[in-house]
Design a protein around this motif. Structure first.
Motif, mmCIF file in Angstrom:
data_model
loop_
_atom_site.group_PDB
_atom_site.id
_atom_site.type_symbol
_atom_site.label_atom_id
_atom_site.label_comp_id
_atom_site.label_asym_id
_atom_site.label_seq_id
_atom_site.Cartn_x
_atom_site.Cartn_y
_atom_site.Cartn_z
ATOM 1 N N LEU A 25 39.787 14.339 -26.175
ATOM 2 C CA LEU A 25 40.823 15.277 -25.730
ATOM 3 C C LEU A 25 41.538 14.653 -24.540
ATOM 4 O O LEU A 25 40.901 13.993 -23.718
ATOM 5 N N VAL A 26 42.823 14.858 -24.477
ATOM 6 C CA VAL A 26 43.598 14.437 -23.309
ATOM 7 C C VAL A 26 44.093 15.708 -22.636
ATOM 8 O O VAL A 26 44.674 16.573 -23.289
ATOM 9 N N LYS A 27 43.781 15.824 -21.338
ATOM 10 C CA LYS A 27 44.165 17.028 -20.611
ATOM 11 C C LYS A 27 45.045 16.686 -19.420
ATOM 12 O O LYS A 27 44.801 15.702 -18.724
ATOM 13 N N LYS A 28 46.046 17.525 -19.218
ATOM 14 C CA LYS A 28 46.906 17.377 -18.040
ATOM 15 C C LYS A 28 47.013 18.757 -17.422
ATOM 16 O O LYS A 28 47.361 19.717 -18.127
ATOM 17 N N ASN A 29 46.694 18.881 -16.158
ATOM 18 C CA ASN A 29 46.670 20.186 -15.481
ATOM 19 C C ASN A 29 45.827 21.202 -16.261
ATOM 20 O O ASN A 29 46.276 22.316 -16.515
ATOM 21 N N THR A 30 44.664 20.786 -16.674
ATOM 22 C CA THR A 30 43.708 21.587 -17.455
ATOM 23 C C THR A 30 44.244 22.043 -18.826
ATOM 24 O O THR A 30 43.573 22.742 -19.560
ATOM 25 N N GLU A 31 45.434 21.624 -19.161
ATOM 26 C CA GLU A 31 45.977 21.970 -20.474
ATOM 27 C C GLU A 31 45.712 20.805 -21.431
ATOM 28 O O GLU A 31 45.950 19.645 -21.079
ATOM 29 N N THR A 32 45.211 21.124 -22.616
ATOM 30 C CA THR A 32 44.952 20.064 -23.591
ATOM 31 C C THR A 32 46.253 19.666 -24.269
ATOM 32 O O THR A 32 46.915 20.498 -24.885
ATOM 33 N N VAL A 33 46.627 18.408 -24.112
ATOM 34 C CA VAL A 33 47.880 17.960 -24.714
ATOM 35 C C VAL A 33 47.649 17.186 -26.011
ATOM 36 O O VAL A 33 48.578 16.918 -26.767
ATOM 37 N N ARG A 34 46.403 16.836 -26.241
ATOM 38 C CA ARG A 34 46.109 16.081 -27.460
ATOM 39 C C ARG A 34 44.626 16.199 -27.770
ATOM 40 O O ARG A 34 43.790 16.103 -26.870
ATOM 41 N N VAL A 117 43.036 3.489 -13.704
ATOM 42 C CA VAL A 117 42.152 4.097 -14.694
ATOM 43 C C VAL A 117 40.742 4.103 -14.125
ATOM 44 O O VAL A 117 40.228 3.072 -13.706
ATOM 45 N N GLU A 118 40.156 5.270 -14.060
ATOM 46 C CA GLU A 118 38.768 5.381 -13.605
ATOM 47 C C GLU A 118 37.944 5.882 -14.765
ATOM 48 O O GLU A 118 38.394 6.737 -15.520
ATOM 49 N N ILE A 119 36.734 5.351 -14.885
ATOM 50 C CA ILE A 119 35.857 5.861 -15.944
ATOM 51 C C ILE A 119 34.593 6.385 -15.291
ATOM 52 O O ILE A 119 34.000 5.716 -14.440
ATOM 53 N N GLU A 120 34.243 7.603 -15.618
ATOM 54 C CA GLU A 120 33.066 8.190 -14.986
ATOM 55 C C GLU A 120 32.126 8.805 -16.008
ATOM 56 O O GLU A 120 32.538 9.252 -17.081
ATOM 57 N N HIS A 121 30.856 8.783 -15.632
ATOM 58 C CA HIS A 121 29.817 9.313 -16.506
ATOM 59 C C HIS A 121 29.656 10.801 -16.273
ATOM 60 O O HIS A 121 29.571 11.250 -15.134
ATOM 61 N N VAL A 122 29.638 11.568 -17.357
ATOM 62 C CA VAL A 122 29.363 13.004 -17.249
ATOM 63 C C VAL A 122 28.189 13.346 -18.160
ATOM 64 O O VAL A 122 27.914 12.636 -19.124
ATOM 65 N N GLY A 123 27.485 14.409 -17.829
ATOM 66 C CA GLY A 123 26.389 14.855 -18.673
ATOM 67 C C GLY A 123 26.941 15.420 -19.977
ATOM 68 O O GLY A 123 28.103 15.826 -20.034
ATOM 69 N N ARG A 124 26.117 15.439 -20.994
ATOM 70 C CA ARG A 124 26.558 15.961 -22.297
ATOM 71 C C ARG A 124 27.087 17.380 -22.179
ATOM 72 O O ARG A 124 28.009 17.767 -22.877
ATOM 73 N N GLU A 125 26.488 18.151 -21.256
ATOM 74 C CA GLU A 125 26.899 19.551 -21.096
ATOM 75 C C GLU A 125 28.322 19.660 -20.540
ATOM 76 O O GLU A 125 28.939 20.711 -20.614
ATOM 77 N N ASN A 126 28.816 18.555 -19.967
ATOM 78 C CA ASN A 126 30.198 18.564 -19.471
ATOM 79 C C ASN A 126 31.148 17.816 -20.399
ATOM 80 O O ASN A 126 32.266 17.464 -20.022
ATOM 81 N N ASN A 127 30.666 17.544 -21.594
ATOM 82 C CA ASN A 127 31.504 16.820 -22.561
ATOM 83 C C ASN A 127 31.459 17.531 -23.911
ATOM 84 O O ASN A 127 31.579 16.909 -24.956
ATOM 85 N N VAL A 128 31.294 18.830 -23.832
ATOM 86 C CA VAL A 128 31.041 19.635 -25.030
ATOM 87 C C VAL A 128 32.201 19.616 -26.027
ATOM 88 O O VAL A 128 32.001 19.466 -27.229
ATOM 89 N N GLU A 129 33.422 19.714 -25.521
ATOM 90 C CA GLU A 129 34.573 19.773 -26.433
ATOM 91 C C GLU A 129 34.732 18.478 -27.229
ATOM 92 O O GLU A 129 34.967 18.506 -28.437
ATOM 93 N N ALA A 130 34.595 17.348 -26.544
ATOM 94 C CA ALA A 130 34.723 16.064 -27.238
ATOM 95 C C ALA A 130 33.563 15.878 -28.225
ATOM 96 O O ALA A 130 33.748 15.364 -29.330
ATOM 97 N N ASP A 131 32.388 16.336 -27.812
ATOM 98 C CA ASP A 131 31.215 16.261 -28.688
ATOM 99 C C ASP A 131 31.464 17.070 -29.965
ATOM 100 O O ASP A 131 31.188 16.620 -31.065
ATOM 101 N N GLU A 132 32.019 18.279 -29.798
ATOM 102 C CA GLU A 132 32.281 19.119 -30.960
ATOM 103 C C GLU A 132 33.272 18.463 -31.916
ATOM 104 O O GLU A 132 33.118 18.545 -33.129
ATOM 105 N N LEU A 133 34.266 17.796 -31.361
ATOM 106 C CA LEU A 133 35.253 17.122 -32.221
ATOM 107 C C LEU A 133 34.606 15.997 -33.018
ATOM 108 O O LEU A 133 34.847 15.848 -34.220
ATOM 109 N N SER A 134 33.769 15.206 -32.349
ATOM 110 C CA SER A 134 33.148 14.082 -33.069
ATOM 111 C C SER A 134 32.168 14.601 -34.122
ATOM 112 O O SER A 134 32.065 14.047 -35.219
ATOM 113 N N GLN A 135 31.471 15.704 -33.807
ATOM 114 C CA GLN A 135 30.558 16.298 -34.794
ATOM 115 C C GLN A 135 31.345 16.856 -35.986
ATOM 116 O O GLN A 135 30.921 16.753 -37.128
ATOM 117 N N GLN A 136 32.511 17.431 -35.679
ATOM 118 C CA GLN A 136 33.366 17.977 -36.730
ATOM 119 C C GLN A 136 33.782 16.885 -37.719
ATOM 120 O O GLN A 136 33.797 17.098 -38.932
#
Ligand SMILES: [Zn+2]
Length: 190
Positions: A25-34, A117-136
């Protein structure tokens, strides 16, 4: 200027011949743009491969978009991807070297345009939406296979379909060509 957030995740299921997928997901100002997800058809698929591809697909989309932003923050729950891209861990797997290089090239592309560009590690619980997309993506793929009948198990001896049968000692795969063909295989519960 606004930052944009790229939340990326990969999924991999070893059974069914090994299937991998990505979601981001790509988000800008908490809005999902993609948001995007799909299956990855490549013989090299592993979980790490899928995690890398999710980041690459997302960065490529941003590169081709006309989004205005100051900085990209990439969030991944893969410690390996984050540490390798940040140069903290070396990349030993040949499979991942190309993917690592591709991410670094994309980052360099943005940096040349004065975007960091910064890349940071987040716990799975903070990556739920992307996880759901890949599972889908995995679910869609496996369902499509099922509808096409590609998940049928065929007898290696005679080519007829194998089915699960119940025997004296529990379930087993038996050939529908029985009694002409008596080929059986061990049945393992999911
Ligand atoms: Zn058979």
């Amino acid at each position: 200027m606004d930052n944009i957030i790229l939340e990326a995740d990969g999924a991999y299921r070893g059974k069914d011949g090994g299937v991998a997928s990505y979601g981001y997901l790509v988000k800008k100002n908490t809005e999902t743009v993609r948001e995007d997800y799909n299956i990855l058809l490549d013989e090299r698929v592993t979980n790490n491969y899928a995690e890398y591809m999710a980041v690459i697909k997302g960065l490529k989309w941003i590169k081709d978009s006309d989004l205005e932003f100051g900085k990209i923050i990439v969030r991944s729950d893969s410690q390996l991807v984050v540490k390798q891209v940040n140069g903290e861990w070396s990349v030993n797997s040949d499979n991942l070297k190309d993917l690592h290089k591709e991410v670094k090239e994309l980052i360099r592309y943005f940096e040349e345009k004065n975007k960091s560009v910064e890349i940071e590690h987040v716990g799975r619980e903070n990556n739920v939406e992307a996880d759901e997309l890949s599972q889908q993506a995995l679910e869609d793929h496996l369902l499509a296979k099922k509808l096409k009948g590609e998940d049928k198990k065929m007898c290696p001896e005679c080519g007829e379909e194998m089915v699960v049968r119940e025997g004296e000692y529990g379930k087993f795969w038996g050939c529908t060509g029985y009694p002409d063909c008596d080929h059986t295989e061990k049945y393992e519960e999911d």
